[in-house]
Every structure is written in structure tokens, then in C-alpha cells.
Write a protein that holds these residues in place. Structure first.
Motif: not given
Length: 405
Positions: A139-144, A160-165, A285-290
Motif C-alpha cells: 500500500s502507498h499514498a496513491h493506491g496499491v 490499482g486504487l485498492a486491494f481487497i482480501g 478490517w483494513h490497513t491503508g488501501n488494503i
């Protein structure tokens, strides 16, 4: 609808993951789904699609496909231990549509997964990668940034903008990426099998769900007319190690069963598959964009038959937030706030049901009296908060559509 220019990665092509992929794609997003298995694989279990979940699926355009592969039962026959006739038949059918705006149906889990998969295949903006060997996400400032080792041995990297497990009860996203807890095994097992209609003739109704109570166990029978089969699920606490469960239910204390349970056990023989039941209590349920959804976030015991439904609701709540919000991190925070109390309440209800269903005599007498006093429609009042829920608030959907346009 024009594309949003947004790309999302989802780990897991199960019910939660495919529902989320379909919901995001409907807003015009590009979705990449990573699946370790070589094909869609949801193993033999019946599930209930209650109105709260069915409304989501119908809004995704699946009503006709689900109707063709499911049963809308007339009711649920409740049989206390050794009773020859139902104590009560809980009313379902038309009244569920009238009260809650969608049908109450039962179907095979694999059929639901296949229906979702076929719907996803109709979207050019959904890419499902099967046989994925491994993946890593940052995860970084602009997405993943996602690194993927594919089935053919090639590697690729995407952003991408996000990663969803949506990677299930033993979610790597939860444990390795978010730093959440391991799933907990409570020494409960679901034994599952399929019987032909002929094998169960005279034992259970073929237009209704049947629930059979026993001391320290219960059995649920789901007719699947389009398959001409009945799914049996027997739930019990066990003392055996998971490696010793075998292919036949081992009921607590090896008690003499009711004639109906005996007949169903005999008809099924050694065809049962044991499924150890795990639960998950993740505070984050999340950290950053994940983030995580479904069983990865909140696996629960299945005694209110809402595990799949909660994952479907998660997808419906999260998709418009991911589209509408400026950052995925904000979307995940809002999603968590929206969902955590409801999911916790469902988990508590499920756990309480497990204790009530498995009561021994004489406590089972009080349970049976309470069920009888509630009557055929008592569950409609008691569970209105569950079945009447709308997981897709109008405000969130409106904002998401504006963002997509």
C-alpha cells in the motif's frame, strides 16, 4: 456507463469476491480477481439466500438465474429429538417477499458461485486469474502495487486504487498483510453430503427445509429440486482431532438417534465430508488501501445461515464507497463503521442459536415450548432486523453513480 479509470484487485473468487467484482464492474471500474484454484470451486454445501442477501444479488441482475437454480421453500419444518411430526412449520414463501421485498431461497453453494462467475464473464472489465501461485501487495499514498506469480510461471506487476482480501477464513490478507488474528477452531464440525430425492423419500418434505434437533447436534436438510438432490448438513461438537473425523458423522456420546435421523444417516452411508468450523474476530478490517470482506473479516458459526449473506452484504456496502470516496482508505474506514455492529450482532445470534439447537433434556423442553408459542410467523418479527436490512444505502449508491459518471 463510461469507465471510471479505477482499478481494484481482489484476492479470492468465492462468493464475496465475485459479488464485489460484479458490483464494482457495474460502476465501470476495472477489476482483477486473483484465485489460487484452477477453477471456480465451492464444495458441496447448501446455503440459504435470505432476503437481505437476495436484494443485493437481484440488484446485480441475477434474479432470473438464481430462480432457475434455487428453491423458494414454503417453510421450515422443526423436528425436536425423536418427534415424528413437526413441532411447527415456520412460514416462508410468499410472506417473505411481502414483508422483506425479496424471496427466501435455498441453493447449492457451487450453483451460486457458478452464477456469479458467469455474470462476471459478461464484463470485459473483470479479469479473473486462476491458478495464481502467489501474490504480494504494497500500500502507498496513491493506491496499491500488486505482484503476481501466475499459473504459467510468468510474473506481472500492476497498480490499482485498492486491494481487497476476500480470501476466506484462513485469509492471508488478514494475517500477513493487516496483521490480524488466526482463525479459531471451536471443535465444531459440519458434516455434509448430498442424497437423491428417492433416497430421502418419506423422511422429509421436498418443498421445505427440515431442521432436526438432537442432544449436542442438529441436522439441516435443503432440497435442491433442479439437481434432484437434498443437501444434508449435520452440525456437532467433537473431541476428535481434525485428522480423525472420517467420512461418517460421529455424534456426541454415540446416542441412539431418532428414526428419521437414523434413516438419513443410513441412506448417506460413508459419503459425508467433514468441515471443521472456524471463527474470526478481527478488530481491524483494513490497513491503508488494503481491506478484507466476508469470512476473511468475520467468519462466524453457521447457525443463522448468514455467512455467505454477510459477505454479499459486505460487497454491496463496500463497492459504492470505493467508487465514491477520494481514497480507498477512507472507503474502508466508512465500510468498517457501517458493517461491524451488524456483523457482530449476527455472529452473536448465530452462536446463541448453536447453544439453543443442541440443548439436552430437560432444557430442550423449554426450547420446544418457546418455539411452539412463537408459532408459524414468530421468526418474521424476531428476525425482521436481519431480513429487512438494505446493505446498499441510497445515498452511497447515488454518490457512487455520480463518481462513475
Amino acid at each position: 456507463m463510461p469507465g471510471t479509470g479505477r482499478t481494484y484487485y481482489i484476492a479470492g473468487a468465492g462468493i464475496s469476491g465475485l459479488t464485489l467484482a460484479l458490483a464494482l464492474a457495474k460502476f465501470g471500474a476495472t477489476v482483477v480477481v486473483l484465485e489460487r484454484s484452477p477453477t471456480i470451486s465451492e464444495f458441496g454445501a447448501g446455503l440459504q439466500i435470505s432476503p437481505n442477501a437476495r436484494k443485493v444479488l437481484d440488484n446485480l441482475g441475477l434474479d432470473e438465474a438464481l430462480t432457475a437454480r434455487s428453491l423458494e421453500p414454503n417453510g421450515i419444518d422443526i423436528f425436536p429429538y425423536r418427534r415424528q411430526t413437526p413441532l411447527v412449520t415456520l412460514e416462508l414463501g410468499a410472506i417473505m417477499r411481502e414483508r422483506f421485498g425479496a424471496p427466501y431461497a435455498v441453493m447449492h453453494r457451487a450453483d451460486l458461485a457458478d452464477t456469479l462467475y458467469k455474470a462476471c464473464r459478461r464484463f470485459a472489465n473483470i479479469d479473473i486469474l486462476f491458478g495464481v501461485r502467489s501474490w504480494d501487495v504494497k500500500s502507498h499514498a496513491h493506491g496499491v502495487t500488486v505482484s503476481i506469480d501466475e499459473a504459467n510461471g510468468q510474473s506481472r506487476t500492476g497498480r490499482g486504487l485498492a486491494f481487497i482480501g476476500a480470501d476466506g477464513v484462513h485469509s492471508r490478507t488478514r494475517t500477513d498483510i493487516i496483521g490480524g488474528p488466526q482463525a479459531r477452531y471451536g471443535h465444531r464440525v459440519a458434516w455434509r453430503t448430498l442424497l437423491s430425492f428417492d433416497s430421502a423419500a418419506g423422511q422429509i418434505a421436498l418443498d421445505r427445509v427440515t431442521v432436526l434437533f438432537g442432544p449436542d447436534y442438529h441436522m439441516v436438510c435443503y432440497p435442491l429440486p433442479h439437481r434432484r438432490q437434498i443437501n444434508l448438513a449435520l452440525f456437532a461438537k467433537v473431541t476428535q482431532a481434525k485428522s480423525e473425523l472420517g467420512t461418517r458423522p460421529q455424534l456426541p456420546g454415540a446416542r441412539t438417534q431418532s428414526p428419521r435421523v437414523d434413516a438419513l444417516l443410513t441412506a448417506a452411508g460413508d459419503t459425508w465430508s467433514p468441515w471443521p468450523l472456524y471463527t474470526v474476530r478481527a478488530s481491524e478490517w483494513h490497513t491503508g488501501n488494503i481491506g478484507i470482506i466476508g469470512d476473511a473479516a468475520h467468519a462466524m458459526v453457521p447457525f443463522q445461515a448468514q455467512g455467505a449473506a454477510m459477505g454479499i452484504e459486505d460487497a454491496a456496502a463496500l463497492a459504492p464507497l470505493l467508487i465514491a470516496e477520494a481514497s480507498a482508505e477512507v472507503a474502508f474506514e466508512k465500510y468498517h463503521r457501517q458493517r461491524r455492529n451488524r456483523v457482530a450482532r449476527v455472529a452473536r445470534t448465530s452462536a446463541t442459536n448453536g447453544r439453543i439447537f443442541h440443548l439436552r433434556w430437560p432444557f430442550s423442553l423449554a426450547r420446544n415450548l418457546a418455539i411452539a408459542m412463537q408459532g408459524r410467523r414468530g421468526h418474521l418479527r424476531r428476525l425482521a432486523w436481519l431480513y429487512g436490512h438494505d446493505a446498499q444505502p441510497v445515498v452511497a449508491l447515488t454518490r457512487a453513480r455520480r463518481a462513475a459518471d
